[in-house]
Design an enzyme around this catalytic site. Structure first.
Site, PDB file in Angstrom:
ATOM      1  N   ARG A  46     -33.926  65.634 -80.066  1.00 55.92           N
ATOM      2  CA  ARG A  46     -34.366  64.146 -80.074  1.00 55.92           C
ATOM      3  C   ARG A  46     -34.632  63.782 -81.511  1.00 55.92           C
ATOM      4  O   ARG A  46     -34.388  62.650 -81.956  1.00 55.92           O
ATOM      5  CB  ARG A  46     -35.685  63.843 -79.252  1.00 55.92           C
ATOM      6  N   TYR A  98     -26.615  36.730 -81.198  1.00 55.64           N
ATOM      7  CA  TYR A  98     -26.244  37.776 -80.174  1.00 55.64           C
ATOM      8  C   TYR A  98     -27.092  37.400 -78.806  1.00 55.64           C
ATOM      9  O   TYR A  98     -28.197  37.584 -79.130  1.00 55.64           O
ATOM     10  CB  TYR A  98     -26.049  38.967 -80.860  1.00 55.64           C
ATOM     11  N   ASP A 170     -28.249  41.783 -89.057  1.00 55.67           N
ATOM     12  CA  ASP A 170     -27.201  42.325 -88.011  1.00 55.67           C
ATOM     13  C   ASP A 170     -25.846  42.054 -88.828  1.00 55.67           C
ATOM     14  O   ASP A 170     -25.314  41.096 -88.939  1.00 55.67           O
ATOM     15  CB  ASP A 170     -27.513  41.868 -86.794  1.00 55.67           C
ATOM     16  N   LYS A 195     -18.942  48.491 -82.199  1.00 58.39           N
ATOM     17  CA  LYS A 195     -18.021  47.620 -82.614  1.00 58.39           C
ATOM     18  C   LYS A 195     -16.954  48.245 -83.628  1.00 58.39           C
ATOM     19  O   LYS A 195     -16.379  49.340 -83.347  1.00 58.39           O
ATOM     20  CB  LYS A 195     -18.538  46.193 -82.743  1.00 58.39           C
TER      21      LYS A 195
HETATM   22  C1  LIG Z   1     -22.686  44.062 -79.465  1.00 57.50           C
HETATM   23  C2  LIG Z   1     -23.824  43.497 -80.457  1.00 57.50           C
HETATM   24  C3  LIG Z   1     -25.081  43.714 -80.492  1.00 57.50           C
HETATM   25  C4  LIG Z   1     -25.625  44.844 -79.226  1.00 57.50           C
HETATM   26  O1  LIG Z   1     -25.346  46.019 -79.442  1.00 57.50           O
HETATM   27  P1  LIG Z   1     -24.942  47.300 -78.402  1.00 57.50           P
HETATM   28  O2  LIG Z   1     -24.201  48.292 -79.041  1.00 57.50           O
HETATM   29  O3  LIG Z   1     -24.242  46.759 -77.280  1.00 57.50           O
HETATM   30  O4  LIG Z   1     -26.365  47.398 -77.892  1.00 57.50           O
HETATM   31  C5  LIG Z   1     -25.830  43.307 -81.317  1.00 57.50           C
HETATM   32  N1  LIG Z   1     -25.433  42.515 -82.287  1.00 57.50           N
HETATM   33  C6  LIG Z   1     -24.069  41.864 -82.214  1.00 57.50           C
HETATM   34  C7  LIG Z   1     -23.813  41.023 -83.269  1.00 57.50           C
HETATM   35  C8  LIG Z   1     -23.301  42.549 -81.484  1.00 57.50           C
HETATM   36  O5  LIG Z   1     -21.951  42.000 -81.428  1.00 57.50           O
END
Ligand SMILES: *Cc1c(COP(=O)(O)O)cnc(C)c1O
Length: 379
Positions: A46, A98, A170, A195
Site C-alpha cells: 500500500r 465534472y 484538474d 482518460k
Molecule cells: C473522469 C473524470 C474524473 C474522475 O476520474 P475517475 O478516474 O473516473 O475517478 C475527474 N475529472 C474529470 C474532468 C474527468 O473527466
C-alpha cells in the site's frame, strides 16, 4: 528534455536485476527485511510498489513537477486533496465541474463542515470576489465538461499566490501534452489517468503532481493512510500507455480540428464548442495556455430537440455511445440524459447543457471515416 522523449523514457530505467527494458509488474504485497526495519526502501504494497514508483516519476516528469502520486481512481485523487482541509475551510471551485467532483464536494465533504463556493471562472474577478480569510483551496477544471470553456490558470494563480492559497487544476481534459498547470502557477495538478494518460479505455486510475516537498509529504501520508492506491498491473498498463501519449495526442488534435471544422459547416448543426475556433469565447486564453486544442468538443443539432440527439446517437456506427473519454476509439455522449441528468432542466440549460448537446471524444482513427460516420448519422 522535450515532451516526446519524456513520454518514452521518463521514470523508466531498465530493471537492474535482469535488464528487462520494461518495468516489471511487481505483483507483491510485501518485501523481505534483512533485520527489523532494514529493507531496500520497500516495506508494504500500500505504501510503495516499484511499478507504481516508476509511473509516479513518469507522471511528475510529464507535468514538470517534482512529485507524482497515483490513486485507485481520479475521484480518489481528488478525495486526497480535500482531506488536506479542516472543518470550516472554504473551497472556491468552477461552477462547470465534472459531475463526480461536484458530488464528492457537496454530498461527501459538505457534511464534514467544508464549504464549497461555485463561481464562473471564465472571469477571474469572480474568484477574487469569492476569496475570504477561510479560503483554503481553489479548484479549477479547464477545459470544462461538456461545454469546453477555458479558465485562465495564470490569472487565477496570481490571485492565490499572494494569499498562499493552494491552487489545484484538474488537467484531465487537456492532458500534460496540451497544458502544464504547474508552469502556469498551479500547486497541484490532478488527472483522471483513466482518460488520455491510460489512453486505451482499460484502466481506472488517478494521479496528483506537485512541486512542493511538504505538500507532497502530506499527500503521500493521506495516500498511504486512506489506502486508495492502484495495483501494479494497472500501473504497468499506464506506463505502456504513456509511451505513445504524444503520438495519440497529435492525432486527437488533428482529427479534432478536422471534425470541428466539418461540423461547423454542416447545415443541421447548431453550435460547435471547440476552443480552437477563433470565435470561441476563451480562444485567446486557450491559445496562450494550451499547445493545441485537442479532440474534445460538443455540438447541438439545429432546433435543439432531445429526440433528434437520441436519433443521431443511435445512428452512429464508429462513434460509440459511452461514458468516459480520451481513449484511442471515438466516443460520444448525451450530457443531458447521461452525465448531467441529475441537474434540473433550467439550471442545466443555463450552464449550456441544452437538450440536443452531444459531446465527442474524437479518437485516433482516420478522420475521413469518422466524418463519414457523422455525415450518415446527421443525414
Ligand atoms: C473522469 C473524470 C474524473 C474522475 O476520474 P475517475 O478516474 O473516473 O475517478 C475527474 N475529472 C474529470 C474532468 C474527468 O473527466
Amino acid at each position: 528534455m522535450k515532451f516526446s522523449t519524456k513520454a518514452v523514457h521518463a521514470g523508466v530505467d531498465p530493471d537492474p536485476s535482469t535488464g528487462a527494458i520494461m518495468t516489471p509488474i511487481f505483483q507483491t504485497s510485501t518485501y523481505v527485511q534483512s533485520a527489523p526495519g532494514e529493507h531496500q526502501g520497500y516495506e508494504y504494497g500500500r505504501t510503495h510498489n516499484p511499478t507504481r514508483t516508476a509511473l509516479q516519476h513518469a507522471l511528475a516528469a510529464l507535468e514538470n513537477g517534482k512529485h507524482g502520486l497515483c490513486f485507485a481512481s481520479g475521484m480518489a485523487s481528488i478525495d486526497a486533496v480535500v482531506k488536506l482541509l479542516n472543518p470550516g475551510d472554504e473551497v472556491i471551485s468552477t461552477n462547470d465541474l465534472y459531475g463526480g467532483t461536484y458530488r464528492l464536494f457537496t454530498k461527501i465533504f459538505e457534511p464534514y463542515g467544508i464549504k464549497f463556493i461555485f463561481v464562473n471562472m471564465e472571469d477571474p474577478a469572480n474568484v477574487a470576489a469569492a476569496i475570504t480569510p477561510r479560503t483554503s483551496l481553489v479548484w479549477v477544471e479547464t477545459p470544462t465538461n461538456p461545454t469546453l470553456r477555458i479558465v485562465d490558470i495564470e490569472a487565477i494563480a496570481k490571485l492565490t499566490k499572494g494569499k498562499a492559497i493552494p491552487l489545484a487544476v484538474d488537467n484531465t481534459f487537456a492532458s500534460p501534452y496540451l497544458q502544464n498547470p504547474i508552469d502556469l502557477g498551479a500547486d497541484i495538478v490532478m488527472h483522471s489517468v483513466t482518460k488520455f494518460l491510460g489512453g486505451h479505455s482499460d484502466v481506472v486510475m488517478g494521479a496528483l503532481v506537485v512541486n512542493d516537498d511538504d505538500l507532497a509529504e502530506r499527500l503521500a501520508f493521506i495516500q498511504n493512510s486512506c489506502g486508495a492506491t492502484p495495483g501494479p498491473q494497472d500501473c504497468f498498463l499506464v506506463l505502456r500507455g504513456l509511451k505513445t501519449l504524444h503520438l495519440r495526442m497529435e492525432r486527437h488534435c488533428s482529427n479534432g480540428r478536422a471534425i470541428a471544422e466539418w461540423l461547423a459547416k454542416h447545415p443541421k448543426v447548431g453550435k460547435v464548442n471547440w476552443p480552437g475556433f477563433e470565435d470561441h469565447g476563451n480562444h485567446d486564453v486557450a491559445k496562450r495556455q494550451m499547445r493545441d486544442f485537442g479532440g474534445m468538443m460538443s455540438f447541438t443539432i439545429k432546433g435543439d430537440k432531445q429526440e433528434d440527439a437520441i436519433k443521431f446517437l443511435g445512428s452512429c456506427k464508429l462513434f460509440t455511445l459511452a461514458e468516459s473519454l480520451g481513449g484511442v476509439e471515438s466516443l460520444m455522449g448525451h450530457p443531458a440524459s447521461m452525465t448531467h441528468a441529475s441537474l434540473p432542466r433550467e439550471a442545466r440549460i443555463l450552464s449550456g447543457v441544452t437538450d440536443s448537446l452531444i459531446r465527442l471524444s474524437v479518437g485516433v482513427e482516420d478522420a475521413e471515416d469518422l466524418i463519414e460516420d457523422l455525415a450518415q448519422a446527421l443525414g
